[in-house]
Design an enzyme around this catalytic site. Structure first.
Site, PDB file in Angstrom:
ATOM      1  CB  CYS A   1      38.652  39.217  33.633  1.00 49.92           C
ATOM      2  SG  CYS A   1      39.008  37.508  33.988  1.00 49.92           S
TER       3      CYS A   1
ATOM      4  CB  CYS B   1      48.574  40.518  46.914  1.00 47.31           C
ATOM      5  SG  CYS B   1      47.687  40.177  45.326  1.00 47.31           S
TER       6      CYS B   1
ATOM      7  CD  GLU C   1      52.815  46.253  39.349  1.00 50.62           C
ATOM      8  OE1 GLU C   1      53.120  47.091  38.790  1.00 50.62           O
ATOM      9  OE2 GLU C   1      51.788  46.105  39.444  1.00 50.62           O
TER      10      GLU C   1
ATOM     11  CD  GLU D   1      43.689  31.110  37.105  1.00 48.12           C
ATOM     12  OE1 GLU D   1      42.913  32.249  37.244  1.00 48.12           O
ATOM     13  OE2 GLU D   1      43.829  30.303  37.854  1.00 48.12           O
TER      14      GLU D   1
ATOM     15  CB  SER E   1      37.595  35.379  40.259  1.00 49.88           C
ATOM     16  OG  SER E   1      38.633  35.619  41.138  1.00 49.88           O
ATOM     17  CG  LEU E   2      31.022  32.601  40.628  1.00 44.69           C
ATOM     18  CD1 LEU E   2      31.911  31.576  40.061  1.00 44.69           C
ATOM     19  CD2 LEU E   2      29.859  32.154  41.279  1.00 44.69           C
TER      20      LEU E   2
ATOM     21  CB  CYS F   1      41.312  41.860  35.234  1.00 49.09           C
ATOM     22  SG  CYS F   1      42.874  41.504  35.912  1.00 49.09           S
TER      23      CYS F   1
ATOM     24  CG  ASN G   1      39.999  48.846  42.934  1.00 46.06           C
ATOM     25  OD1 ASN G   1      39.831  49.565  43.614  1.00 46.06           O
ATOM     26  ND2 ASN G   1      40.303  47.348  43.264  1.00 46.06           N
TER      27      ASN G   1
ATOM     28  CB  SER H   1      42.636  34.224  43.723  1.00 43.99           C
ATOM     29  OG  SER H   1      41.295  34.819  43.156  1.00 43.99           O
TER      30      SER H   1
END
Ligand code: SAH
Length: 349
Positions: free
Chosen positions: A118, A107, A94, A170, A222-223, A121, A298, A199
């Protein structure tokens, strides 16, 4: 051995300097013309490569892209577009294109699925399928560039101005192929490295390696949590690369590149939106001189977390601001088509 998806018949899956396999019997400049069509002025259809002889175009045929466009969803008055591409071996890829008056941001996905799990996610919830090839990453970019030029988006520039590796996967866990994709996009395609953001959830070896690459790409980390106890619960990879190591690798990136790192923080009600976390985050952000990007959670199919309330987000933002940290709240494009941050999980479609 027959390749998994007939790489040698698909131009984006062939190295850019080996394209003469498509132009056999033609003068050598034909391979360069083909390379320009693939990487510099991409088109949606091989028939639009007007200066190439029909014989070369026929050899490529319908296999210009290494995937089929299986579905396209549009939101935000035509200014958010999500593509579901289907690769030769059946995995789904995607990508989301977002148009603004002064920029167009794509993106991209770097893996089919993700192994890092995670909790909040969608991609992580559906597991890992495989790494994407460099050509499969570049082809997402080429498709969007061609789309912007040939079809366009309302009230949006006709060229891709920004590229973010924030889709599925990732990127730094697929280092070698992402690196090759960056090389093709920047060195061959001519995109400005400063317009590209990688990222990561904190793959420290990848962060260190990226700092030694020749490109001034932006790094986003991404913390989501500012202490190891909470972070290990949300981001399992934290057990392998704890906060202090991630921070050290981010500091190294800033030191070597002089590019401000950004910190991403997905805001979850009652989980990481209290002012105690804001205070700890502020210290990290100050040390790194990082910019903080708050992302309202989200909803995803299998997570129990819920989004922080606007009031909680406001309070968190105000606290960071009062501590001198630069903060923005990410606008959530494409929520209703599952195209917003963390919602890409094409395997489910
Ligand atoms: N693996 C990389 C890139 C993909 S995710 C990384 O983790 O950075 C891109 C961003 O979206 C990350 O900051 C990620 O934490 C965030 N994200 C993931 N799931 C989300 C969700 N459900 N709601 C909001 N943001 C989410």
């Amino acid at each position: 051995m027959t390749s998994r998806y007939f790489e040698d018949a698909v131009p984006y899956l062939v190295a850019p300097d080996e394209l003469s396999s498509f132009t056999a019997g033609e003068p050598s400049y034909r391979a360069e013309q083909l390379r320009d069509w693939l990487y510099r002025t991409p088109v949606l259809d091989v028939e639009q490569m007007t200066n190439l002889p029909a014989s070369v175009r026929e050899r490529i045929g319908p296999n210009l892209f290494p995937f089929a466009v299986e579905a396209e969803q549009v939101a935000d008055s035509g200014r958010t577009r999500k593509w579901l591409f289907r690769a030769g071996d059946g995995v789904a890829i995607e990508a989301v294109l977002m148009g603004y008056p002064e920029r167009a941001t794509l993106c991209v996905s770097s893996q089919a699925g993700c192994a890092l799990a995670c909790t909040f996610c969608a991609t992580g919830q559906f597991g890992f399928q495989r790494h994407l090839e460099a050509g499969e990453i570049v082809a997402q970019v080429a498709y969007a560039r061609a789309f912007l030029r040939q079809v366009g988006m309302p009230n949006t520039p006709d060229r891709l101005t920004n590229l973010v590796f924030m889709g599925m996967g990732e990127p730094l866990a697929n280092y070698r192929r992402v690196r090759e994709a960056l090389r093709r996009i920047i060195d061959i395609g001519g995109m400005s490295a400063r317009a590209v953001t990688v990222s990561t959830v904190g793959v420290v070896p990848g962060m260190l390696a990226l700092a030694d690459e020749p490109w001034q790409v932006n790094l986003a980390v991404s913390l989501h949590a500012a202490d190891d106890e909470l972070r290990s619960r949300l981001v399992p990879l934290n057990r392998r690369y704890p906060l202090a190591e991630v921070e050290r690798a981010a500091a190294n990136y800033f030191a070597k590149k002089r590019r401000r790192v950004s910190i991403e923080w997905t805001m979850m009600a009652g989980v990481n939106d209290d002012l105690g976390q804001a205070d700890k985050l502020a210290q990290i952000a100050q040390r790194l001189r990082a910019h903080v990007n708050l992302i309202p959670l989200n909803p995803t199919p299998m997570s129990s977390e819920t989004a922080s309330s606007p009031t909680a987000i406001r309070a968190f933002l105000d606290r960071l601001t009062s501590l001198g940290v630069k903060v923005t709240v990410r606008d959530t494009r494409g929520k209703d088509i599952d195209a917003a941050c963390g919602q890409l999980a094409a395997s489910r479609l």
